[in-house]
Each structure stands twice: as structure tokens, then as C-alpha cells.
Write an enzyme that holds these catalytic residues in place. Structure first.
Site, PDB file in Angstrom:
ATOM      1  N   ARG A  15      -1.275   0.492 -45.473  1.00 49.93           N
ATOM      2  CA  ARG A  15      -0.263  -0.484 -45.054  1.00 49.93           C
ATOM      3  C   ARG A  15      -0.055  -1.594 -46.091  1.00 49.93           C
ATOM      4  O   ARG A  15       0.163  -2.751 -45.761  1.00 49.93           O
ATOM      5  CB  ARG A  15      -0.624  -1.077 -43.689  1.00 49.93           C
ATOM      6  CG  ARG A  15      -0.612  -0.083 -42.551  1.00 49.93           C
ATOM      7  CD  ARG A  15      -0.990  -0.749 -41.245  1.00 49.93           C
ATOM      8  NE  ARG A  15      -2.396  -1.129 -41.247  1.00 49.93           N
ATOM      9  CZ  ARG A  15      -2.953  -1.976 -40.393  1.00 49.93           C
ATOM     10  NH1 ARG A  15      -2.214  -2.540 -39.449  1.00 49.93           N
ATOM     11  NH2 ARG A  15      -4.231  -2.275 -40.464  1.00 49.93           N
ATOM     12  N   LEU A  17       2.452  -2.211 -47.997  1.00 53.79           N
ATOM     13  CA  LEU A  17       3.761  -2.863 -47.929  1.00 53.79           C
ATOM     14  C   LEU A  17       3.819  -3.873 -46.786  1.00 53.79           C
ATOM     15  O   LEU A  17       4.411  -4.952 -46.922  1.00 53.79           O
ATOM     16  CB  LEU A  17       4.870  -1.818 -47.765  1.00 53.79           C
ATOM     17  CG  LEU A  17       6.293  -2.375 -47.766  1.00 53.79           C
ATOM     18  CD1 LEU A  17       6.622  -3.027 -49.102  1.00 53.79           C
ATOM     19  CD2 LEU A  17       7.307  -1.273 -47.451  1.00 53.79           C
ATOM     20  N   LYS A  18       3.235  -3.539 -45.674  1.00 59.62           N
ATOM     21  CA  LYS A  18       3.185  -4.457 -44.529  1.00 59.62           C
ATOM     22  C   LYS A  18       2.526  -5.769 -44.928  1.00 59.62           C
ATOM     23  O   LYS A  18       3.080  -6.856 -44.701  1.00 59.62           O
ATOM     24  CB  LYS A  18       2.401  -3.816 -43.381  1.00 59.62           C
ATOM     25  CG  LYS A  18       1.993  -4.788 -42.276  1.00 59.62           C
ATOM     26  CD  LYS A  18       1.030  -4.131 -41.298  1.00 59.62           C
ATOM     27  CE  LYS A  18       0.443  -5.146 -40.335  1.00 59.62           C
ATOM     28  NZ  LYS A  18       1.442  -5.768 -39.447  1.00 59.62           N
ATOM     29  N   GLU A 606      13.003   7.201 -24.991  1.00 58.41           N
ATOM     30  CA  GLU A 606      12.743   7.650 -26.357  1.00 58.41           C
ATOM     31  C   GLU A 606      12.838   9.157 -26.531  1.00 58.41           C
ATOM     32  O   GLU A 606      13.354   9.635 -27.531  1.00 58.41           O
ATOM     33  CB  GLU A 606      11.360   7.168 -26.795  1.00 58.41           C
ATOM     34  CG  GLU A 606      11.091   7.355 -28.265  1.00 58.41           C
ATOM     35  CD  GLU A 606       9.887   6.563 -28.698  1.00 58.41           C
ATOM     36  OE1 GLU A 606       8.892   7.184 -29.070  1.00 58.41           O
ATOM     37  OE2 GLU A 606       9.944   5.324 -28.645  1.00 58.41           O
ATOM     38  N   HIS A 696      10.957 -10.414 -31.686  1.00 61.64           N
ATOM     39  CA  HIS A 696      10.710  -9.759 -32.970  1.00 61.64           C
ATOM     40  C   HIS A 696      11.185 -10.618 -34.135  1.00 61.64           C
ATOM     41  O   HIS A 696      11.217 -10.164 -35.275  1.00 61.64           O
ATOM     42  CB  HIS A 696      11.395  -8.387 -33.001  1.00 61.64           C
ATOM     43  CG  HIS A 696      10.800  -7.427 -32.020  1.00 61.64           C
ATOM     44  ND1 HIS A 696      11.156  -7.429 -30.693  1.00 61.64           N
ATOM     45  CD2 HIS A 696       9.871  -6.453 -32.161  1.00 61.64           C
ATOM     46  CE1 HIS A 696      10.468  -6.488 -30.063  1.00 61.64           C
ATOM     47  NE2 HIS A 696       9.678  -5.886 -30.922  1.00 61.64           N
TER      48      HIS A 696
END
Length: 756
Positions: A15, A17-18, A606, A696
């Protein structure tokens, strides 16, 4: 035989990039440092694919946030309110994705929705009357050039014009027809530029083609590509579809001047039939998606070889590939050091799927395919007994009766009983469940898992956090409280860890949106519950307050949809197994004095099939009953809540109402309350809590903003049925912004009540 991937994961195996992006958001690193991390990741991803024999390697599948957003920026589709902030290019990009609140202004983020039927979320581009569509960005070309400088020839990937138009939001008076020609001009310019750069292939992703298409849709698709392909010159164009079959437009696609057509043979139920019935053009290459890009089980080479042989009867030129982008599965099994090899040998993450493609190529090209080492080993693997069944669970599922899906008395009678039971004021306030998972909360959980603190120390820490959370909620004046979920790492993983039949990974992260990654558990066998999972925490929390405490559970459909499911039994059977386990938990919560129980079904929509004709018999006919099975045994005085987020719900409102919950909360803040018209139109009986602000985004909504939102809601929802809450859990938010946002929310409600 050549090999291709539709796309590759991009956040990094650990992760990277996170974490780099979040440091950038906190101003701890520069734009240049963020770009260095991104460049290193792209290099690793390209080299990994090249080293595993992939011939058609994608570029521009990387993104700092989302590829739909990338395409919008590339095409100059940046709404004026973001331009007026006068931020840098990268900060304007992030403002569109996350919102912005600072010295240069205050804007909300663009809408965010689920990417077809996955748990990935895309940013919805916004096209207004003053939008001037034209090729402005360079990312698409920069990354192609970057790969070539590493000696890697890639096929640049971009969201196709048709899918982009169908998913974008038109906010003015213009129609799709009004903007289509300008979009075509931009795509033609893209082709021309890649011609000069020496690209051999370009991939246009057109997953929207697997929907039910109207005649107008098909004509729009033809109109777009007849004009785009007219100018393609020497570059070869691949039309890539995924997540289903293109039965409505197969012949039209084949008639256009594409050089390659990518079809999904995993979820494309009619893909083989279409080729057998209509043939496949001799002048085109079939990019056959035979490796599942969405699940982590090993490919069965016997079945896939038979499929390839069948396809070869109608296709003289074929490339083997993945069914969709591999961004929907984890990176690699190499980091899974704790998982037994007895389990791991059955799985293939993204890197292992590259190996599967290589092995299939060897098998297909061999004169004696069934005698190749890869084929023999694979066949032996699939002949093994996984020891994953539980006879008691299977008997319990078989014993389910029709009456087990029905709660008595009916909704209207229950509603009257509950109003006497709770005496809530107008517009009851609550949250969706979780509170911020701060650094100390995560450290406490990690220390407990590593054994560096005792169980008593772990529990004491969480109880202190719960007490602080309840004190904070009471100070704010919330009406229905939650315990904060400090013991939970994830709303699905936590329950999976408490249930028999699940397996868990260490580093198998999958991007959900932006910097948000999840680690889906694996359904290995039959599911059952040994002991209560949440009762102790909820009972403790209720002991600290006289206000009602919500018991917080995740529903069976969401647990299943956010896991990697088994492939040896039906989704229906697995959902019912989980439903029975959650039902036991609901009844235990009720027996221990918890009078409000929320069973989240955030992912209900979903896995809804993309074609409406498949909704009932393939999904809703078991998904809705699975939820009803969870709560049908509770008393009428017990109030059942559920929550749903970031999906298009307007077309299944009657099905949602038939879930027979007492209160349903929805995400609506990024969709401009669009669901309210549908609720009103269908005379929705359930009490509802449309989210009044977006969790968010880091921005804090003002009291006036929330009051305005509530006024809009009251135009469509009766006052006695309206609940007030954020649009989702608060786990990813910081403490100060959470406290201020909730304080503003409660203040807005108080002012509204005072007007009554």
C-alpha cells in the site's frame, strides 16, 4: 499464443501509494516525492508483467485516485468551482475526488459510485453546459513514454467514449448527443498523438456494453466509434469489455473497424454462444478473458483448456488474458507467510494469475497438453478434497422454512409499537456505527494480535475508548448512540474472524476507493458461529447510558459480497449460512437488552446482475430473503436498522422496502439526494435516514448546509419518518472533524425542531 492483462493493481504490494498520498494530504511530502512513489510503482508493475511473459502490458491503468476521474481531467472536464480554487493541477484533481476546505474556498467532492458490480468506487465526471471537452491532459502519453524509456512497449488504456458518456453526469441543458461530437474529436486526437508516439495498440475499455442496451444506446456506440476509428491510421485499437457479455451489440461491435475485441468468458454467460452462433471476424484478434480477475481461486486448467479449444474452432487469432483488470484482487501470495501452504496452493492473486496465463500458453501450444507438468499438477490440485464442509450447517440450511423469512407483526403494527417504546423526538439523530480509528486504536489491536499486551489490557483500552465515545455522543445530544467499534478492524473482516469457515490474509489488500484499501476474507468452507461476536461490547456500552445503544452487525449479503466467495457452492447457499449465524447474534443481542440492532447491508446492490432480466432469479430472490432471515425472529419492540451506501438504489427501491427493516439509512450526500424522488414515488414505508453529509471527504459541513439538506429532504419524506445521520461510518475520519461535523448536525436538527 500471446498473453494480455486488462489492468493491474496500483496501490503497491504494501500500500505504498496509499501511505504516500495520505502523507501528501497532510503536507508531509511534496508533489515531487509523491510522483517518485508513483513512478516506482509503475515501473515495478510493468516489469512484473513483462517478466511473467505478458505481451500486451497496459499503461495508464495507474491512478492516484480513479481512472474515470483521470479521463475527465485528460478531457478538460473540470467543473468551474474546482478551477476557481486556483490550486495546482494535482490539488485540483484531489479536490474533485475528496472535496476541499481551506483558505482558497470550500467545495464538496464529485459524486462517487460503485464501479459496476464491484467494491471499487469511481468518481462521476460532471459535464455542464460550459464544459469545453478537449484533449488537455498528458498523463496518458506520459506513462506510455515512461514505460518505453524502460524498454517496455505498452498498450495505453483509457475509458472508452461510450462508457464515459453513460457514466458521466450531465448537469445542464445539454444532452449526450450535444457533447458526443466534441468527445469524438478528443478521442481522435488521442489516436493521432499515439500514432506519432509509435504506439502499436490502444485499449478502449467499454464495460458498459454488457448492460441491457436500448436501440438508442447501440446507435450512440456506433456513431461514436465509426467516427473515432475513421482516423486510427496505423495504430491498432482493442475494444475491451468485461463484467459480462455483449449480447445486445455483438454483431455491431464485430462490424466496426476494431483490430481486437476483448470478451469476458468468466462472467459473460453468453460469450461463447455469441461466437458459436455468429462467428468471429477473421480480420480481428479475440482477446479472450479466461482468467478470473475478480476472485482469488486457482484456475481449473481442464475447464479452461476445453474453453480455449472450443473458441479456436471459430477464432483463428486469439490472445489469452484476464476477464477484467486485476485491480480487484490482491497483488501476490508472496507476503502471506502465516497462511499454510495447504491453503495457499488453492489461490492465485494478481501475480500468480500471470503465472497461470504463462502455464496455459504452454499447455495450449504443447503437442501433448495433458502431459505437461502444469496441467498434471493443476488436475491433481482440483482432485483433492478441501475438507470444507460442515454437516450440521448444511442440515440447518436445508431446514429453513418459508415462515423463517417473515417477521410478525407487519411493519405498520410494529411501527406503532416502537413509537410507544422509544418516544423519539422528531428527526432522531444517530451515526452509522464506527468512530475514528485513531493511531492508538490501531496500535492497541496490533499489540494484542502480536501478543505484546494481554487480553485484559486490550479489553480495558477498548472499554475506555467506548466510555469516551459515549460521553462525547451524550454531550453532542445524539438520540441513538453507538459504541464506536474500536474492537473492529473492518466491518466484514471482523465478523469473518469470529465465524468458522473463513480464512484471513496478512497483506492481501484491494483498493476500494482512493486511498481506502480493504482486505477481504476468504470463504473457505461452510459458515457457522460458535459464540457471540458483539454482545459483550454492546452490553457494556449500554450500561454506560440511558439512551438506546445500537447493536452493530454486518449483514449476510455484505459479508459475502465483500469476501472472496467459494466457487464450489452457490452464492445463495453461502448467504443463507451466514444469515443463520448473524440471526443467532441478533437474537443474543436482543436477549441481552439491546433494543435497536443495525444490520448493515452496504453492499446489497453490489452483486446485482448488470442485466435486469437476471435480477430476480440470479440475485434478489435470495439476497432479500437472506436479510429477512436475519431479523425475522425478533420481538416487535426491537427496532431493526440497516444501512446502504454508494450504489444506484433507485431502481430496486421496492426490493429494499421488502427487506422489512424498521429504519434504513442511505448514502445520498454525493448523489444530491437523487434517491428521494424514488422513495416518494414508491410510497416507501420504512423510516429513512438519508445521509446529510459526506464522510469520505475531510471537509466539515456547516449548520446552515445541513439545515438546507434537511429542508430538501422534508419536501419528499414525511417528518415522522425522517432520521438524521452522516452518510456512512466515521472510521476513516479524524477526531476533530468528526466532532465538529456531528455537533453541526445535531445543532441543525435542534434548530429544525424549534421551528415546529
Amino acid at each position: 499464443m500471446k498473453l494480455s492483462t486488462v489492468g493491474y493493481p496500483r496501490v503497491g504490494t504494501l500500500r505504498e501509494l496509499k501511505f504516500a498520498s495520505e502523507k501528501y494530504f497532510r503536507s508531509e511530502i511534496t508533489t515531487q516525492e509523491l510522483q517518485v512513489t508513483a513512478k516506482n510503482l509503475r515501473r515495478v508493475h510493468w516489469e512484473t508483467q513483462r517478466n511473467n511473459g505478458i505481451d500486451y502490458i497496459p499503461s495508464n491503468d495507474f491512478s492516484f485516485y480513479d481512472n474515470m476521474l483521470d479521463t475527465a481531467v485528460l478531457l478538460n472536464i473540470v467543473p468551474l468551482r474546482y478551477r476557481e480554487l486556483q490550486l495546482s493541477n494535482i490539488d485540483t484533481y484531489f479536490a474533485m475526488a475528496r472535496g476541499y476546505q481551506g483558505e482558497k474556498g470550500d467545495v464538496k467532492a464529485l459524486a462517487m459510485k460503485k464501479w459496476f458490480h464491484t467494491n471499487y468506487h469511481y468518481i462521476v465526471p460532471e459535464i455542464s453546459d460550459n464544459t469545453e471537452i478537449s484533449l488537455k491532459g498528458t498523463k496518458l502519453f506520459d506513462e506510455f513514454t515512461e514505460a518505453r524509456q524502460l524498454g517496455i512497449q505498452t498498450k495505453p488504456v483509457i475509458i472508452g467514449a461510450f462508457t464515459f458518456l453513460k457514466l458521466a453526469k450531465l448537469v445542464g441543458n445539454k444532452s449526450i448527443d450535444d457533447v458526443a461530437d466534441r468527445l469524438v474529436e478528443a478521442y481522435v486526437t488521442i489516436l493521432e498523438k499515439f500514432d506519432t508516439l509509435g504506439a502499436q495498440w490502444i485499449q478502449f475499455d467499454e464495460p458498459y456494453l454488457v448492460h441491457d442496451l436500448s436501440l438508442d444506446d447501440i446507435r450512440l456506440f456506433e456513431r461514436l466509434y465509426q467516427k473515432i476509428l475513421l482516423k486510427k491510421s496505423s495504430i491498432q485499437v482493442l475494444l475491451q469489455t468485461y463484467f459480462g457479455d455483449i449480447r445486445d451489440c455483438y454483431r455491431e461491435v464485430c462490424a466496426l473497424d476494431f483490430d481486437g475485441i476483448g470478451l469476458d468468458f468468466i462472467e459473460g454467460n453468453q460469450s461463447v454462444d455469441l461466437i458459436q452462433k455468429h462467428g468471429f471476424p477473421l480480420d480481428k484478434i479475440l482477446f479472450a478473458g479466461v482468467i478470473n480477475g475478480k476472485n482469488i481461486w486457482r484456475n481449473c486448467y481442464t475447464k479452461t483448456y476445453d474453453l480455449i479449444v472450443k473458441l479456436q474452432q471459430n477464432c483463428s487469432n486469439m490472445v489469452l488474458g484476464t476477464s477484467c483488470s486485476l485491480q480487484h484482487v490482491p497483488y501476490t501470495l508472496k507476503h502471506e507467510t502465516a497462511l499454510s501452504e495447504d491453503y495457499k496452493k488453492h489461490f492465485a492473486f494478481a501475480e500468480e494469475k500471470l503465472t497461470e496465463l504463462e502455464e496455459l500458453k504452454v499447455i495450449v501450444e504443447s503437442a501433448q497438453p495433458f502431459e505437461t507438468e502444469a496441467f498434471i499438477n493443476n488436475k491433481e490440485l482440483f482432485n483433492q478434497n478441501r475438507n470444507c464442509t460442515n454437516e450440521n450447517v448444511q442440515k440447518r440450511v436445508a431446514a429453513i422454512r418459508e415462515s423463517d423469512f417473515t417477521r410478525l407483526p407487519a411493519f405498520t403494527a410494529r411501527e406503532a409499537i416502537q413509537k410507544k417504546e422509544f418516544h423519539f423526538p422528531l428527526y432522531p439523530t444517530t451515526t452509522i456505527g464506527s468512530f475514528p480509528q485513531t493511531t492508538d486504536v490501531k496500535a492497541n489491536r496490533t499489540a494484542y494480535k502480536k501478543g505484546t499486551i494481554s487480553s485484559e489490557e486490550y479489553v480495558l483500552f477498548n472499554k475506555n475508548k467506548i466510555a469516551q465515545c459515549i460521553e462525547l455522543q451524550e454531550q453532542m445530544g445524539l438520540d441513538v448512540l453507538v459504541h464506536g467499534e474500536y474492537e473492529r478492524n473492518d466491518m466484514v473482516e471482523y465478523f469473518g474472524e469470529c465465524l468458522n469457515g473463513y480464512l484471513f490474509t496478512e497483506k492481501a489488500w484491494v483498493q476500494s476507493y482512493g486511498t481506502r484499501c480493504v482486505k477481504p476474507p476468504v470463504v473457505w468452507g461452510d459458515i457457522s458461529r460458535e459464540k457471540p461476536m458483539t454482545v459483550e461490547w454492546s452490553v457494556y456500552a449500554q450500561s454506560l447510558t440511558k439512551k438506546p445503544m445500537k447493536g452493530m452487525l454486518t449483514g449476510p449479503v455484505t459479508i459475502l459480497n465483500w469476501s472472496f466467495p467459494r466457487e464450489d457452492i452457490s452464492l445463495k447457499e453461502c448467504a443463507y449460512q451466514i444469515a443463520l449465524a448473524i440471526r443467532d447474534e441478533v437474537l443474543d443481542l436482543e436477549a441481552n437488552g439491546i433494543r435497536i440492532i443495525q444490520v448493515d447491508e452496504a453492499a446489497l446492490r453490489e452483486k446485482l446482475p448488470l442485466r435486469k432480466s437476471d435480477w430476480r432469479h440470479e440475485y434478489l430472490d435470495w439476497a432479500i430473503p437472506a436479510f429477512r432471515l436475519v431479523h425475522s425472529g425478533v420481538k416487535p419492540e426491537t427496532q431493526i436498522h440497516t444501512h446502504m451506501c454508494y450504489s444506484e438504489f433507485t431502481d430496486i427501491i421496492p426490493a429494499i422496502d421488502s427487506m422489512d427493516a424498521d429504519v434504513i439509512t442511505f448514502e445520498t450526500s454525493r448523489s444530491n439526494l437523487s434517491i428521494l424522488d424514488s422513495l416518494q414515488e414508491h410510497h416507501f414505508q420504512t423510516e429513512v435516514g438519508p445521509g446529510v453529509y459526506d464522510i469520505h471527504s475531510a471537509r466539515i459541513p456547516s449548520v446552515e448546509e445541513i439545515k438546507y439538506t434537511l429542508d430538501c429532504m422534508l419536501e419528499k419524506i414525511p417528518a415522522e419518518k425522517l432520521w438524521v445521520n452522516p452518510d456512512c461510518g466515521l472510521k476513516t475520519r479524524g477526531v476533530p472533524e468528526t466532532e465538529q461535523s456531528l455537533t453541526n448536525m445535531v445543532q441543525a436538527v435542534k434548530q429544525l425542531r424549534n421551528k415546529q
